[in-house]
Design a protein around this motif. Structure first.
Motif, PDB file in Angstrom:
ATOM      1  N   PRO A  54      20.730  75.413  30.514  1.00 14.38           N
ATOM      2  CA  PRO A  54      19.379  75.333  30.180  1.00 14.38           C
ATOM      3  C   PRO A  54      18.835  76.642  29.590  1.00 14.38           C
ATOM      4  O   PRO A  54      17.917  76.755  28.849  1.00 14.38           O
ATOM      5  N   PHE A  55      19.770  77.791  29.625  1.00 15.43           N
ATOM      6  CA  PHE A  55      19.337  78.987  29.097  1.00 15.43           C
ATOM      7  C   PHE A  55      19.376  79.024  27.760  1.00 15.43           C
ATOM      8  O   PHE A  55      18.786  80.100  26.977  1.00 15.43           O
ATOM      9  N   LEU A  56      19.899  77.921  27.056  1.00 20.04           N
ATOM     10  CA  LEU A  56      19.943  77.917  25.723  1.00 20.04           C
ATOM     11  C   LEU A  56      18.645  77.603  25.090  1.00 20.04           C
ATOM     12  O   LEU A  56      18.176  77.750  23.761  1.00 20.04           O
ATOM     13  N   LYS A  57      17.793  77.044  25.932  1.00 22.80           N
ATOM     14  CA  LYS A  57      16.529  76.191  25.553  1.00 22.80           C
ATOM     15  C   LYS A  57      15.471  77.648  25.315  1.00 22.80           C
ATOM     16  O   LYS A  57      14.663  77.540  24.383  1.00 22.80           O
ATOM     17  N   SER A  58      15.870  78.816  25.618  1.00 19.73           N
ATOM     18  CA  SER A  58      15.056  79.810  25.651  1.00 19.73           C
ATOM     19  C   SER A  58      15.580  80.694  24.465  1.00 19.73           C
ATOM     20  O   SER A  58      14.739  81.508  23.868  1.00 19.73           O
ATOM     21  N   ALA A  59      16.676  80.351  24.130  1.00 19.58           N
ATOM     22  CA  ALA A  59      17.190  81.161  22.769  1.00 19.58           C
ATOM     23  C   ALA A  59      16.857  80.519  21.433  1.00 19.58           C
ATOM     24  O   ALA A  59      16.376  79.341  21.350  1.00 19.58           O
ATOM     25  N   ASP A  60      16.672  81.217  20.328  1.00 15.19           N
ATOM     26  CA  ASP A  60      16.264  80.745  18.941  1.00 15.19           C
ATOM     27  C   ASP A  60      17.419  79.985  18.439  1.00 15.19           C
ATOM     28  O   ASP A  60      18.577  79.886  19.065  1.00 15.19           O
ATOM     29  N   GLU A  66      25.024  80.230  17.178  1.00 22.03           N
ATOM     30  CA  GLU A  66      26.152  81.168  17.217  1.00 22.03           C
ATOM     31  C   GLU A  66      26.889  80.814  18.530  1.00 22.03           C
ATOM     32  O   GLU A  66      28.020  81.145  18.507  1.00 22.03           O
ATOM     33  N   PHE A  67      26.329  80.539  19.510  1.00 21.52           N
ATOM     34  CA  PHE A  67      26.861  80.338  20.860  1.00 21.52           C
ATOM     35  C   PHE A  67      27.731  79.179  20.814  1.00 21.52           C
ATOM     36  O   PHE A  67      28.838  79.349  21.141  1.00 21.52           O
ATOM     37  N   PHE A  68      27.210  78.019  19.970  1.00 17.84           N
ATOM     38  CA  PHE A  68      28.020  77.006  19.823  1.00 17.84           C
ATOM     39  C   PHE A  68      29.595  77.369  19.022  1.00 17.84           C
ATOM     40  O   PHE A  68      30.630  76.970  19.317  1.00 17.84           O
ATOM     41  N   SER A  69      29.174  77.999  17.926  1.00 17.11           N
ATOM     42  CA  SER A  69      30.465  78.585  17.163  1.00 17.11           C
ATOM     43  C   SER A  69      31.483  79.147  17.872  1.00 17.11           C
ATOM     44  O   SER A  69      32.729  79.300  17.496  1.00 17.11           O
ATOM     45  N   ILE A  70      30.951  79.851  18.737  1.00  9.34           N
ATOM     46  CA  ILE A  70      31.877  80.516  19.854  1.00  9.34           C
ATOM     47  C   ILE A  70      32.824  79.741  20.747  1.00  9.34           C
ATOM     48  O   ILE A  70      33.997  79.420  20.774  1.00  9.34           O
TER      49      ILE A  70
END
Length: 210
Positions: A54-60, A66-70
């Motif tokens: 859920p914290f990804l919903k707060s990210a742009d 970038e998170f997914f690419s990691i």
């Protein structure tokens, strides 16, 4: 600080082989793999990951990609993923960091609870199996009595232990093993003779046998 909160995610990420858009990171260019624009299927998989994180919903959008690419980079070791995720987290807004910490705390509690449940199951399962074996090996009772005693045993056990024991019984049951093989042979025999297969092998010993 955020190392182990991604442990349940690695299994999901490992099966995602497609790549995501290039993003700006602190990683040297020599270590950046060539990647492509995400497909519709990839977007759907990312959306499912966002539901679990859920914290990804707060990210742009750029931060999410970038998170997914990691985490979807199957060339990185787990320690490298952890390190880069921590670097990613440190670059996020305070609002996102707060969401990450809350998620981390909930997951930490879940991991602790899961560990205790597993330990409780392992501790109590041998005694539960012994009691079940005594019922099955009692040849002086009727099959109806056996069925009722097994049902009472399942009811008396801790819910997790009961479900685990029933799963084990199903796993080694006649119907799942020898019975299934016999069913396949009978089905093939019927088909070879031009008949129509309509039945199933019925189990014995009240749903299972050892």
């Amino acid at each position: 600080m955020f190392l182990f909160f991604l442990l349940p995610i690695f299994t999901v990420a490992a099966v995602i082989q497609t790549t995501v858009p290039t993003v700006t990171t602190d990683i040297p260019l020599s270590s950046v793999e060539s990647i492509t624009v995400p497909t519709r299927t990839q977007d759907e998989k990312n959306a499912k990951l966002e539901e679990r994180l859920p914290f990804l919903k707060s990210a742009d959008e750029l931060s999410r990609q970038e998170f997914f690419s990691i985490i979807q980079n199957d060339k990185l070791s787990k320690s490298e993923i952890w390190e880069r995720v921590e670097q990613w987290a440190e670059k996020q807004s305070e609002y996102v960091k707060t969401d990450i910490m809350e998620f981390h705390q909930r997951l930490s509690q879940h991991v602790d609870n899961s560990k205790m449940r597993v330990e409780r199951i392992i501790k109590n399962l041998p005694e539960a199996l012994r009691r079940l074996s005594e019922i099955v090996q009692d040849i002086d009772i009727t099959r109806v009595q056996e069925k009722n005693r097994i049902a009472n045993l399942y009811t008396s056990l801790d819910d997790d232990v009961s479900k685990t024991l029933q799963w084990i019984v199903h796993l080694v049951s006649y119907e799942r093993n020898e019975g299934k093989q016999l069913e396949r042979r009978n089905k093939l025999r019927k088909l070879k003779k031009g008949g129509i297969w309509t039945g199933r092998i019925q189990n014995i010993m009240c749903g299972f046998s050892f």
